[in-house]
Design a protein around this motif. Structure first.
Motif, PDB file in Angstrom:
ATOM      1  N   GLY A 135      40.822  45.995  45.186  1.00 24.58           N
ATOM      2  CA  GLY A 135      39.363  46.414  44.932  1.00 24.58           C
ATOM      3  C   GLY A 135      38.417  45.553  44.137  1.00 24.58           C
ATOM      4  O   GLY A 135      38.892  44.753  43.240  1.00 24.58           O
ATOM      5  N   PHE A 136      37.242  45.670  44.388  1.00 27.06           N
ATOM      6  CA  PHE A 136      36.229  44.693  43.843  1.00 27.06           C
ATOM      7  C   PHE A 136      35.856  45.158  42.264  1.00 27.06           C
ATOM      8  O   PHE A 136      35.623  44.501  41.457  1.00 27.06           O
ATOM      9  CB  PHE A 136      34.642  44.639  44.598  1.00 27.06           C
ATOM     10  CG  PHE A 136      34.968  43.995  45.895  1.00 27.06           C
ATOM     11  CD1 PHE A 136      35.102  42.539  45.791  1.00 27.06           C
ATOM     12  CD2 PHE A 136      35.399  44.388  47.063  1.00 27.06           C
ATOM     13  CE1 PHE A 136      35.249  41.547  47.137  1.00 27.06           C
ATOM     14  CE2 PHE A 136      35.549  43.744  48.207  1.00 27.06           C
ATOM     15  CZ  PHE A 136      35.475  42.434  48.196  1.00 27.06           C
ATOM     16  N   ASP A 137      36.388  46.376  42.059  1.00 22.49           N
ATOM     17  CA  ASP A 137      35.927  46.884  40.682  1.00 22.49           C
ATOM     18  C   ASP A 137      37.058  46.083  39.819  1.00 22.49           C
ATOM     19  O   ASP A 137      36.673  45.774  38.710  1.00 22.49           O
ATOM     20  CB  ASP A 137      36.387  48.353  40.738  1.00 22.49           C
ATOM     21  CG  ASP A 137      35.205  49.240  41.177  1.00 22.49           C
ATOM     22  OD1 ASP A 137      34.093  48.399  41.187  1.00 22.49           O
ATOM     23  OD2 ASP A 137      35.347  50.300  41.637  1.00 22.49           O
ATOM     24  N   LEU A 138      38.251  45.802  40.206  1.00 19.93           N
ATOM     25  CA  LEU A 138      39.234  45.116  39.355  1.00 19.93           C
ATOM     26  C   LEU A 138      38.939  43.766  39.146  1.00 19.93           C
ATOM     27  O   LEU A 138      38.906  43.083  38.130  1.00 19.93           O
ATOM     28  CB  LEU A 138      40.483  45.372  40.105  1.00 19.93           C
ATOM     29  CG  LEU A 138      41.606  44.252  39.212  1.00 19.93           C
ATOM     30  CD1 LEU A 138      41.926  44.824  37.796  1.00 19.93           C
ATOM     31  CD2 LEU A 138      43.111  44.535  40.045  1.00 19.93           C
ATOM     32  N   LEU A 139      38.089  43.111  40.403  1.00 20.38           N
ATOM     33  CA  LEU A 139      37.698  41.786  40.363  1.00 20.38           C
ATOM     34  C   LEU A 139      36.709  41.678  39.308  1.00 20.38           C
ATOM     35  O   LEU A 139      36.502  40.775  38.640  1.00 20.38           O
ATOM     36  CB  LEU A 139      37.259  41.256  41.784  1.00 20.38           C
ATOM     37  CG  LEU A 139      36.639  39.834  42.063  1.00 20.38           C
ATOM     38  CD1 LEU A 139      37.886  38.951  41.730  1.00 20.38           C
ATOM     39  CD2 LEU A 139      36.117  39.772  43.439  1.00 20.38           C
ATOM     40  N   MET A 140      35.861  42.722  39.212  1.00 16.22           N
ATOM     41  CA  MET A 140      34.576  42.464  38.119  1.00 16.22           C
ATOM     42  C   MET A 140      35.131  42.729  36.905  1.00 16.22           C
ATOM     43  O   MET A 140      34.917  42.020  35.863  1.00 16.22           O
ATOM     44  CB  MET A 140      33.543  43.673  38.556  1.00 16.22           C
ATOM     45  CG  MET A 140      33.009  43.836  39.804  1.00 16.22           C
ATOM     46  SD  MET A 140      31.897  42.032  39.919  1.00 16.22           S
ATOM     47  CE  MET A 140      30.737  42.426  38.783  1.00 16.22           C
ATOM     48  N   ASN A 141      36.267  43.528  36.698  1.00 15.97           N
ATOM     49  CA  ASN A 141      36.953  43.624  35.340  1.00 15.97           C
ATOM     50  C   ASN A 141      37.465  42.218  34.962  1.00 15.97           C
ATOM     51  O   ASN A 141      37.354  42.044  33.700  1.00 15.97           O
ATOM     52  CB  ASN A 141      37.838  44.722  35.158  1.00 15.97           C
ATOM     53  CG  ASN A 141      37.239  46.051  35.263  1.00 15.97           C
ATOM     54  OD1 ASN A 141      36.183  46.554  35.006  1.00 15.97           O
ATOM     55  ND2 ASN A 141      37.916  46.987  35.894  1.00 15.97           N
ATOM     56  N   ILE A 142      38.093  41.674  35.872  1.00 13.97           N
ATOM     57  CA  ILE A 142      38.615  40.479  35.579  1.00 13.97           C
ATOM     58  C   ILE A 142      37.737  39.499  35.098  1.00 13.97           C
ATOM     59  O   ILE A 142      37.788  38.623  34.239  1.00 13.97           O
ATOM     60  CB  ILE A 142      39.559  39.905  36.615  1.00 13.97           C
ATOM     61  CG1 ILE A 142      40.934  40.649  37.053  1.00 13.97           C
ATOM     62  CG2 ILE A 142      39.878  38.338  36.323  1.00 13.97           C
ATOM     63  CD1 ILE A 142      41.632  40.341  38.166  1.00 13.97           C
ATOM     64  N   GLY A 143      36.594  39.507  35.822  1.00 17.14           N
ATOM     65  CA  GLY A 143      35.557  38.446  35.417  1.00 17.14           C
ATOM     66  C   GLY A 143      34.704  38.760  34.181  1.00 17.14           C
ATOM     67  O   GLY A 143      34.306  37.898  33.467  1.00 17.14           O
ATOM     68  N   ARG A 144      34.949  40.140  33.607  1.00 15.16           N
ATOM     69  CA  ARG A 144      34.669  40.667  32.364  1.00 15.16           C
ATOM     70  C   ARG A 144      35.599  40.256  31.476  1.00 15.16           C
ATOM     71  O   ARG A 144      35.447  40.504  30.259  1.00 15.16           O
ATOM     72  CB  ARG A 144      34.162  41.969  32.217  1.00 15.16           C
ATOM     73  CG  ARG A 144      32.764  42.040  33.277  1.00 15.16           C
ATOM     74  CD  ARG A 144      32.340  43.641  33.117  1.00 15.16           C
ATOM     75  NE  ARG A 144      31.531  44.035  34.006  1.00 15.16           N
ATOM     76  CZ  ARG A 144      31.791  44.987  35.315  1.00 15.16           C
ATOM     77  NH1 ARG A 144      32.956  45.368  35.426  1.00 15.16           N
ATOM     78  NH2 ARG A 144      30.810  45.107  35.920  1.00 15.16           N
ATOM     79  N   LEU A 145      36.774  39.767  31.716  1.00 18.98           N
ATOM     80  CA  LEU A 145      37.898  39.727  31.013  1.00 18.98           C
ATOM     81  C   LEU A 145      38.571  41.046  30.435  1.00 18.98           C
ATOM     82  O   LEU A 145      38.863  41.044  29.255  1.00 18.98           O
ATOM     83  CB  LEU A 145      37.688  38.664  29.709  1.00 18.98           C
ATOM     84  CG  LEU A 145      37.225  37.197  30.112  1.00 18.98           C
ATOM     85  CD1 LEU A 145      36.992  36.390  28.826  1.00 18.98           C
ATOM     86  CD2 LEU A 145      38.520  36.661  31.182  1.00 18.98           C
ATOM     87  N   ASN A 146      38.430  41.918  31.328  1.00 18.30           N
ATOM     88  CA  ASN A 146      38.632  43.252  30.854  1.00 18.30           C
ATOM     89  C   ASN A 146      40.148  43.359  31.522  1.00 18.30           C
ATOM     90  O   ASN A 146      40.164  43.657  32.881  1.00 18.30           O
ATOM     91  CB  ASN A 146      37.901  44.482  31.456  1.00 18.30           C
ATOM     92  CG  ASN A 146      38.310  45.787  31.291  1.00 18.30           C
ATOM     93  OD1 ASN A 146      39.419  46.034  30.494  1.00 18.30           O
ATOM     94  ND2 ASN A 146      37.395  46.934  31.498  1.00 18.30           N
ATOM     95  N   PHE A 147      41.268  43.494  30.846  1.00 19.81           N
ATOM     96  CA  PHE A 147      42.539  43.462  31.433  1.00 19.81           C
ATOM     97  C   PHE A 147      43.311  44.896  31.073  1.00 19.81           C
ATOM     98  O   PHE A 147      44.478  44.828  31.387  1.00 19.81           O
ATOM     99  CB  PHE A 147      43.301  42.211  30.920  1.00 19.81           C
ATOM    100  CG  PHE A 147      42.738  41.050  31.142  1.00 19.81           C
ATOM    101  CD1 PHE A 147      42.177  40.591  32.245  1.00 19.81           C
ATOM    102  CD2 PHE A 147      42.694  39.979  30.147  1.00 19.81           C
ATOM    103  CE1 PHE A 147      41.704  39.416  32.369  1.00 19.81           C
ATOM    104  CE2 PHE A 147      42.049  38.936  30.198  1.00 19.81           C
ATOM    105  CZ  PHE A 147      41.535  38.764  31.232  1.00 19.81           C
ATOM    106  N   SER A 148      42.545  45.909  30.962  1.00 16.16           N
ATOM    107  CA  SER A 148      43.221  47.325  30.967  1.00 16.16           C
ATOM    108  C   SER A 148      43.817  47.796  31.966  1.00 16.16           C
ATOM    109  O   SER A 148      44.740  48.674  31.802  1.00 16.16           O
ATOM    110  CB  SER A 148      42.193  48.154  30.277  1.00 16.16           C
ATOM    111  OG  SER A 148      41.145  48.296  31.256  1.00 16.16           O
ATOM    112  N   ASP A 149      43.422  47.349  33.345  1.00 22.60           N
ATOM    113  CA  ASP A 149      43.900  47.964  34.648  1.00 22.60           C
ATOM    114  C   ASP A 149      45.451  47.427  34.343  1.00 22.60           C
ATOM    115  O   ASP A 149      45.590  46.274  34.455  1.00 22.60           O
ATOM    116  CB  ASP A 149      42.968  47.739  35.496  1.00 22.60           C
ATOM    117  CG  ASP A 149      43.525  48.530  36.871  1.00 22.60           C
ATOM    118  OD1 ASP A 149      44.696  48.327  37.208  1.00 22.60           O
ATOM    119  OD2 ASP A 149      42.581  48.826  37.502  1.00 22.60           O
ATOM    120  N   PRO A 150      46.384  48.283  34.870  1.00 23.86           N
ATOM    121  CA  PRO A 150      47.714  47.740  35.172  1.00 23.86           C
ATOM    122  C   PRO A 150      48.020  46.779  35.955  1.00 23.86           C
ATOM    123  O   PRO A 150      48.874  46.090  36.396  1.00 23.86           O
ATOM    124  CB  PRO A 150      48.677  49.075  35.279  1.00 23.86           C
ATOM    125  CG  PRO A 150      47.619  50.201  35.828  1.00 23.86           C
ATOM    126  CD  PRO A 150      46.390  49.811  34.928  1.00 23.86           C
TER     127      PRO A 150
END
Length: 313
Positions: free
Chosen positions: A42-57
């Motif tokens: 999903g692109f939401d996870l991709l955006m989180n990685i771009g923001r260095l948000n690694f909370s998603d398992p």
């Protein structure tokens, strides 16, 4: 036709072709990697990685996929494509031969073992780097780049089971060592040796490019030293594999030490930078030089085109 044309081209232009080819393959596989992350996670996870948000398992498996598709594959593919598509002597560029004295495996092991104090010294010196005031913007970007790379690495290296450790040894230790050595020592160093004609200069220039490629500026000096050691392993032996072995030992040791520290099996933090004393720094430098001389002497027991000054390609 293409192989003949490139073979007659100057090493400087070959280097340009090599860089352009790598850039094209690198961009292509980065697009593919990002598309795969969006498709599978999903692109939401991709955006989180771009923001260095690694909370998603799902972040860690996504990072593994990104590492393999956007980095490991293009780093390996570029020199292989260049060698087999654009040169008449691909094996001379890539140096995949296993015909070298077995003692070189052992000597390379001890070089890597004894290099830790010298690497620590260079790392400590690197950490003291301060740019002039008018370069504050660049310095701030360098520190942010360093911190971002560290956060991504830390996310990948969160290991809870032995399988996690084995997986990282394979990915970060083995696959990364192969990919980076084929790109930098198998492809780039070969071209620079033909271009510059001065082996030591070509080896250290390749090592500097290798270190700069990682965009971790406060680890530039120790990584450049490692790149130079790998370069000498290849140059003296005529084979890429001693460098892959040394690179693997360096990366795998870091992974295993991190795992043991996380599991409280060892007390020494792998990131600690004040372990050794000054006499150990000197001892490390002297022994490395001695071991490289021994490595060269053992390697010269066989016919080595690189040592004999034979141009490749």
């Amino acid at each position: 036709m293409m192989k003949s044309t490139v073979n007659q081209t100057s090493p400087a232009r070959q280097f340009l072709y090599f860089v352009v080819l790598f850039a094209g393959i690198f961009v292509l596989f980065n697009v593919i990697g990002l598309a795969l992350i969006g498709l599978f996670y999903g692109f939401d996870l991709l955006m989180n990685i771009g923001r260095l948000n690694f909370s998603d398992p799902q972040t860690v498996p996504a990072l593994y996929l990104l590492q393999i598709v956007t980095t490991t594959i293009p780093l390996f593919a570029a020199p292989v494509v260049f060698a087999y598509w654009l040169t008449p002597t691909p094996r001379a560029y890539l140096k995949p031969t296993l015909k070298f004295p077995l003692w070189l495996w052992i000597i390379a092991f001890f070089v890597m073992l004894i290099s830790s104090p010298l690497i620590e010294l260079l790392s400590n010196l690197n950490q003291q780097m301060v740019l002039p005031g008018w370069l504050n913007g660049i310095e701030r970007w360098m520190k942010e780049s360093e911190e971002n790379a560290k956060r991504i690495t830390n996310a990948i290296l969160q290991m809870k089971t032995p399988f996690d450790c084995i997986k990282n040894v394979f990915l970060i230790g083995f696959l990364t060592a192969i990919a980076e050595e084929f790109l930098f020592r198998g492809g780039m160093q070969t071209i620079l040796l033909n271009w510059i004609k001065k082996p030591h200069t070509a080896i250290w220039v390749t090592a500097a490019i290798f270190s700069a490629f990682h965009l971790e500026f406060y680890g530039f000096l120790p990584r450049m030293l490692l790149g130079a050691l790998f370069g000498y392993f290849v140059y003296y032996s005529g084979s890429i594999w001693p460098a892959v072995w040394g690179h693997f030992l360096n990366n795998a040791t870091a992974v295993i030490a991190t795992y043991l520290y996380q599991q409280k099996q060892i007390k020494l933090n792998p990131d600690a930078q004040n372990i050794f004393s000054w006499w150990q720094y000197v001892f490390s430098a002297v022994i490395i030089l001695v071991l490289l001389l021994v490595y060269k002497k053992v390697a010269q027991g066989k016919q080595n085109p690189a040592l004999n000054g034979e141009e490749l390609g």
